[in-house]
Each structure stands twice: as structure tokens, then as C-alpha cells.
Design an enzyme around this catalytic site. Sequence first.
Site, PDB file in Angstrom:
ATOM      1  NE  ARG A 197      -3.239  -2.905   0.320  1.00  0.00           N
ATOM      2  CZ  ARG A 197      -3.847  -3.522  -0.686  1.00  0.00           C
ATOM      3  NH1 ARG A 197      -3.794  -3.044  -1.914  1.00  0.00           N
ATOM      4  NH2 ARG A 197      -4.502  -4.632  -0.475  1.00  0.00           N
ATOM      5  CD  GLU A 320      -6.427  -8.740   5.483  1.00  0.00           C
ATOM      6  OE1 GLU A 320      -5.286  -8.265   5.455  1.00  0.00           O
ATOM      7  OE2 GLU A 320      -7.438  -8.139   5.057  1.00  0.00           O
ATOM      8  CG  ASP A 394      -8.910  -2.368   5.522  1.00  0.00           C
ATOM      9  OD1 ASP A 394      -8.142  -1.791   6.301  1.00  0.00           O
ATOM     10  OD2 ASP A 394      -8.527  -3.075   4.573  1.00  0.00           O
ATOM     11  CD  GLU A 416      -3.393  -0.336  12.075  1.00  0.00           C
ATOM     12  OE1 GLU A 416      -3.517  -1.161  13.002  1.00  0.00           O
ATOM     13  OE2 GLU A 416      -3.112  -0.662  10.906  1.00  0.00           O
ATOM     14  CD  GLU A 422      -5.521  -0.680   1.647  1.00  0.00           C
ATOM     15  OE1 GLU A 422      -5.022  -0.475   2.762  1.00  0.00           O
ATOM     16  OE2 GLU A 422      -6.015  -1.773   1.319  1.00  0.00           O
TER      17      GLU A 422
HETATM   18  C1  GCU Z   1      -5.857  -3.969   4.486  1.00  0.00           C
HETATM   19  C2  GCU Z   1      -4.828  -3.887   3.415  1.00  0.00           C
HETATM   20  C3  GCU Z   1      -3.783  -4.947   3.552  1.00  0.00           C
HETATM   21  C4  GCU Z   1      -3.221  -4.934   4.968  1.00  0.00           C
HETATM   22  C5  GCU Z   1      -4.359  -5.052   5.955  1.00  0.00           C
HETATM   23  C6  GCU Z   1      -3.920  -4.891   7.391  1.00  0.00           C
HETATM   24  O1  GCU Z   1      -6.650  -5.106   4.300  1.00  0.00           O
HETATM   25  O2  GCU Z   1      -5.450  -4.002   2.162  1.00  0.00           O
HETATM   26  O3  GCU Z   1      -2.782  -4.687   2.615  1.00  0.00           O
HETATM   27  O4  GCU Z   1      -2.321  -5.957   5.153  1.00  0.00           O
HETATM   28  O5  GCU Z   1      -5.291  -4.035   5.736  1.00  0.00           O
HETATM   29  O6  GCU Z   1      -4.151  -3.816   7.942  1.00  0.00           O
HETATM   30  O7  GCU Z   1      -3.377  -5.808   7.965  1.00  0.00           O
END
Ligand code: GCU
Length: 730
Positions: A197, A320, A394, A416, A422
Amino acid sequence: MKRTCRGRGRIRAGLLVCAAVALQLFAGAAAKADDGYRLWLRYDPLPANVVKGYRARVSSIVVQGESPTLDAVRTELVEGCAGLLGSSVPLAEKVERDGALVVGTPQSSPLINGLKLERELTALGPEGFRIRSVKLGGRSATVIASRGETGALYGAFHFLRLMQTEQPVGNLDVSQRPRLRLRVLDHWDNLDGTVERGYAGRSLWDWDALPGRVDPRLRDYARADASVGINGSVLNNVNADAKSLSAEYLRKTKAVADALRPYGVRVYLSARFSAPMELDGLKTADPLDPEVAGWWKRKADEIYKLIPDFGGFLVKANSEGQPGPRTYGRDHVDGANMLAAGLAPHGGVVIWRAFVYDAKPGYDRAAAAYEQLQPFDGRFAPNVLLQVKNGAIDFQPREPFHPLFGAMPKTQMMLEAQITQEYLGHSNHLVFLAPAWREVLDSDTRAEGPGSTVARVLDGSLFGQRLTGMAGVANTGSDRNWTGHHFGQANWYAFGRLAWNPDTPPRQIADEWIKMTFTHDPKAVAAVTRIMLESHEAVVDYMTPLGLHHIMWGGHHYGPAPWENKFERADWNPVYYHKADAAGLGFDRTATGSNAVAQYSPAVRAVFGDPNAVPEKYLLWFHHVPWDRRMRSGRTLWDELALDYQRGVDWVRAARKSWDALSGVIDAERHAAVAKKLEIQERDAVAWRDACLLYFQTFSKRRLPAGVERPQKTLAEYMAESILDEDSRQ
Ligand code: GCU
């Protein structure tokens, strides 16, 4: 920005020579077009009449004592004053004439020690400072004092800012201390030099060259941070590579830490939870396994041997695809507290991210973090902070505040924010983020009755938390102007100013930044301030008005793709978020839908959960409402939506005109660069409007209202093109 003068010793002729050299560099830089490298620390000469007033107040610089930070104070003041006042200001050992600037701590400076400020300085802490106009030995002087050297440096930057913004420095009585303890930039930088990003070139850390070669640019990075009170940098991506914790990379990190330390910036690392397995072949990373805990403890010891002021670990766990304690059947507390135990003897912290959500069919992603973390309130170790994004999805152009704020009174929580854009047009769109962050900071959680704002959750005044903080996902990179878009610099600046004092008004931040970065011309300042203050609302208008969210292209998150439904995970698809159908538009998060609204305190829930009470800017976030719903304006939802999109486009066109009118006031190089970006922004705003309205029209079956322009292309064309991806970056 200028090169450093690294002279040692007492009051050295060397520094004066350095100052002269700096002046020459400055002169060169001012004569040339401005490439933006110097950020807001330009120190170009002030107008003669202003200089006249300041000269009497700044006739010598007295910084007693020796240390890298005191050197930084000296260098900054020598270069800053020389630049602003147009001729050098000598360093002196004592106050020999009126107008001395005396800077330091009671420990470093006998002069300051003699002022008996201990009580006040202790109350302000090692990063706070006191600036006072006083008499010393019968001579007028300005004293910048702190209990800590970093505080003295912050005071020096404050004084320079007063001059840069042409404020009086004659009769000063300033006391400041940061409201938040950790003011940290999160760099999502990968070890291969790319930045997740990131839209401003490559990583600032050249891992291949480190530790042998430390880019001198890091000093200017640290100066910029210190000038706004940022005191920490997480060097690597939250999607962390275990290698960052290897002995080889720790030596590289040490070199960066050494470069940033004089400016009060401590380094942190993102820690990959499975690092013990990846680096040393352990069979598991189960946090309750003694071998694993031992590994982390030894790792902490190893780090602190190299970097005694290491800040701690930032951890993205079970999110993720990242490993975490849940991978081993344990919970967030097990994971965070195990890491915290290793760091505690050294004074380090664990910053545990609340950005967690599972791939569960049929659930609401906005409710996930609260579901997973709120039950652990009161169970995290004293050196753990929970880092919560401003909203529950997000970093969308606009989100209501995250329901975790106010909901975990016994947990230390930091905010945060995302400085890098982004979801906000990357480094192509001019978006000043201070108003967006203010909106979150001022949101009233009602946790302890009215006035329980997010800012008060963060600064500890609501629940009495000891460790406080705010993190910003950095927008910096190797681009000459650091942030890709010249106005991206304002967001770095604004982040620091708000982390220092979360009550700072965006107008003040914009005003300061413009005067330091671009111009003092009152008409131009007014015009640029207006552009900046309106820009966030405008972007929301042309991207996601009325509470829409996450309708951008998957992956790069740049242009509009409300039709997108290709990802296997439902909650990565725009259709999941807007839920457009023949009946209407929006995500029902009330009791008839996901009921995520129940996560807010009763008073907030009553407002957000009622379609007639919810602020319309959040309407479609919480409610699925009919296309013909009457809005407060008297218009239908469909008409209002369409007109909001149009208003966003109109704003960009108006902003372009205002900017064009500033040619000649702003230096040609930066003026042209921003104009070019605004052209892209207009193109993108039109595409957002057209693509979204054409797509939603397939459900609403209504005509565009008067005042909304006809789309420039067909829906099929917009769907086919993905025109607005990162390749369009220029
Ligand atoms: C968003 C972002 C990711 C990042 C994630 C995070 O989803 O697109 O690139 O890793 O946030 O904050 O962990």
C-alpha cells in the site's frame, strides 16, 4: 533538506562553517524550483520586516552539553534560524547579549539548571517542554527547557515553527506535553524494498545495503518525525517476514535505530508469530509451549543487547492468513501476553492488532473484531496495547468509529489510522485527512455518559490507561518528495500533530503546514486551506457517499467496482457491502440484519440503529433503505446519492480552478506537479460518479436527477476497463 553538520566538541567553529555551508545549500535550493524534498522544514528566508522583529529575539544560540540529541538541537537551530533570518546566528557558550536562545535540560545546561524549573519540567515529562521569555543575568533570553533531551528538541522545533508561521516570539510562555505516549508510524515495508500500500516509491530502508551503508536520508526522515513529535517507527510490514527477526536483519535494524535515536524515534518490528518455527525449526509456535516462550524471551534479550531502547513488537495475528495463537488452539491473550513477558524486563511493549476477521459464511465482517476481542477485556498484560483501526472495516473513505472504542475499559487501546491513501486515490488524489481523523477522535462512544470521546479513550482520561498511543500507516517512500503527492506530506504532518494533541483543529494544522510548506501569502493560504479542509468530504462524495463502503476494485483498491463479486471470500467483494437490489441500498446492521449495531453502547446504538436518527453520512452503513426513501433534504435516496456524486466531481473542478489561480504564488515545479495530480483526480472522480451511478441504476431503475451530468461512458465500458488501477499513477 540540508546535509548534517556532525561536528563534536564545544562551541565549534566547525558548526558555524556548517551553518554557512547550509546557507549556501539553502540559497541553491531556494533559487531552484522546489522538488518538495525539504517537506515543511524548508527554512527559506522570511520577509525582511518579519526578520527584523525576530533578529532581536534570536541573536545567539546557547545549547550547553554534549550528546547526539543536543547536537541535533544545535544543528537544527543553527540551520533553521540562519535560513529563516537570512544570515547566520552564532552559537555561544553563555548569554552574552540580548536575544539568546537557551536550550537544554537541567542536567545538560547549568544555565537552565539555574532557573529552578524542576517541578514544572517534571510535570511535563521527558518529552514535554517549556518555552519562556526570561531575563538571564540582566539580558533578555528565550529558554527552551525540558526534563529530557528529546523534549528540548521538540521545543526547538516548536520555536522554529513559530517563526516559520510568523508568530510572535517576544513574550513566550508555552508549556506542552504530548497527550499520547506512543506516536508511531507503521511502515508496511517489505524486505525486498517494496511497500505494501505504498504509493511513493520504494522503502526508505535499504535492507541490502544495511548495516554497512546507512542512507543519509534517514536523518531527514527522523528530523521530520521529531518536528511533529513522532517517537516511533515500526520498520516492517505487518504481514511480516520472520527473517526480520534473524540475527542478520537485527544488525540492519540496529543501524537504522542508531540513525533515528538522536531524534527520539525508537524502532519497533512487526513480529511474525510463527518465527520460532521458521527461523529455528521449532515444531510449533504454540504460545503456551515453554520452548516457544523461551525462544521469544531469548529473542527479546538478543534484540535489546543490540538496541537498548527497542520499542517492541507489532503483531498481526490470525488475520488475512497470518499465523497467530488461534492457529495452535490458543487465544489472543495467550499470544500477546507470552510475547509481552519476553519484552517486559526490557521495557518493551506488544502492540496487538485488532484487525481480525474470519472467513465465516454469512457473518458481518464489521462485527468480527469486537466478537473476537471484547471478551478479553482486562486480561492483557500491562505492556500490551490493542491497536484498533478507526473503523470496523478497513480505512474506508468514511467509517463510523470502531465499536471496540469505549467497549474495553480495562484494556490499553491505541488508534490505527492510515496515512497512506489505500482507499483514497493512492498518491493521486488530494485528500487532507485531519478532518477525517478528527471525526473519529471526536466521536462520542457514550461509554461513561456524554463526552466519552474516542480521544478520551485514547489519552487515558476516560479509563485511566497508563500506556497510550496512536499509530499511522506511513505514506513515505523513496520518491524525492517523500509521499508521491505533495499534499500527502500534509497527512504525515497532521498525523504527528494529532498524536501529540488529539484536540488540535484541522484548520490550525492546515494553516501551519501551508505556511511552512508553500506560502505565507494570505490569499493563497486561505485558498489552499479551503481546498484542504473540504477535500475529504469531497472524496467521500465522489467515492462512497451516505455510508457506502468498500466498493472499490479488489486488490489495488483504486477505482470503482461496485459490481465486483469475483472473490471467493464474500467479504472481499463490493456487492457484499452495498447490497443493492430492487428494493434499495445499504447494509442492514440493525436487529433485522447483522445486528452489529448492538456492539455500540446503548445511547449510540439508539442513534445508529434508527434510520431516522442516524446521521445520513452513515445511513447506508447501518441500514438497507428504499430507493424512494425521503432524505432530510426532501429528495429521494436515489436523487440524493446521484447529486452527492456530482457534488464530488464539481468540487474537484473547482479545486483545480483555485489551484490554477495560484500559479506564480506557489513555485512552478510543485504547482505543476499538483496541477497534474488534480487533473487525474478529476478524471477519477468522473469515473467514480459514472460507474457507480450507472451500476446502481440497474437496480434503482430511476433516471438521473437534474443537475447530474450524463455519464461519459457506458457501464460495460467502465466494467471492462479497470482503467483506474495503479498503472494510472503518473
Ligand atoms: C488492508 C490492506 C492490507 C493490509 C491489511 C492490514 O486489508 O489491504 O494490505 O495488510 O489491511 O491492515 O493488515
